[in-house]
Design an enzyme around this catalytic site. Structure first.
Site, PDB file in Angstrom:
ATOM      1  CG  ASP A  65       2.230   3.130  -9.697  1.00  0.00           C
ATOM      2  OD1 ASP A  65       1.336   3.894 -10.022  1.00  0.00           O
ATOM      3  OD2 ASP A  65       2.416   1.725 -10.056  1.00  0.00           O
TER       4      ASP A  65
ATOM      5  CD  GLU B 236      -1.551   6.400  -7.340  1.00  0.00           C
ATOM      6  OE1 GLU B 236      -1.691   5.084  -7.462  1.00  0.00           O
ATOM      7  OE2 GLU B 236      -1.817   7.189  -8.143  1.00  0.00           O
ATOM      8  CG  ASP B 237       2.369   2.066  -4.835  1.00  0.00           C
ATOM      9  OD1 ASP B 237       1.097   2.283  -4.534  1.00  0.00           O
ATOM     10  OD2 ASP B 237       2.628   1.614  -5.990  1.00  0.00           O
TER      11      ASP B 237
ATOM     12  CG  ASP C 203      -0.190   2.494 -14.993  1.00  0.00           C
ATOM     13  OD1 ASP C 203       0.269   1.220 -14.334  1.00  0.00           O
ATOM     14  OD2 ASP C 203      -1.340   2.843 -14.462  1.00  0.00           O
TER      15      ASP C 203
END
Length: 180
Positions: free
Chosen positions: A56, A59-60, A119
């Protein structure tokens, strides 16, 4: 534990510093650690475990795939890239976004698919552990979307598929307690 895994864990912790799960309290890094743990239990290799820790980050945070490749190698970057949603999907309704994820996963590598199952399993476990912020309709919608994504990943890891199915059943049972 390998240097690759410890470096990926440290990088993920730094990239997700200050971020929390949907409950607004639980550190986000707990999620990536759980995903990596599930991937390790599935007897995947260190490349996949590192990919799970970093899944992630793009994206984060402000981190790009090029930085992942430079720090952790092209194989880890390929996995992380395969797990990173297309920015064009931002703002789509959940059902449509999950549909696009499922289409993408149907073409993904085994490594990407097994991490995606882990996930989604962690996300459903969090729905059970951290129900704050969920209502029945949203939770049921999320579970249905997760099932759609995992169905596209089936065949990647029988262990993770059973683990996901168990988490989905527990989540469906739990949402009966949620506000309408």
């Amino acid at each position: 534990m390998s240097r690759l895994i410890t470096s990926a864990a440290l990088f993920a912790a730094q990239a997700h510093q200050g971020q929390t799960r949907k409950d607004g309290v639980s550190p986000y890094v707990n999620h990536v650690l759980e995903v990596a743990d599930l991937v390790a239990w599935a007897e995947a290799g260190e490349i996949e475990i590192a990919g799970a820790l970093l899944h992630d980050v793009v994206e984060d945070s402000e981190t790009g795939i090029d930085e992942i490749s430079r720090r952790f190698g092209p194989r880890v970057a390929q996995i992380v890239g395969g797990l990173t949603d297309d920015p064009a999907w931002d703002g789509l309704p959940r059902a449509e976004k999950k549909g696009r994820q499922a289409e993408h996963m149907a073409q993904a590598t085994q490594s990407v698919r097994l991490i995606k199952i882990a996930d989604q399993t962690s996300n459903l476990r969090d729905l059970v552990r951290l129900p704050e912020g969920w209502n029945q309709a949203d939770a049921a919608d999320y579970i249905a979307g997760a099932e759609r994504v995992v169905d596209a990943c089936r065949g990647a890891s029988p262990f993770l598929e059973v683990t996901f199915d168990t988490a989905a059943a527990e989540a469906m049972q739990k949402i009966e307690e949620f506000p309408a």
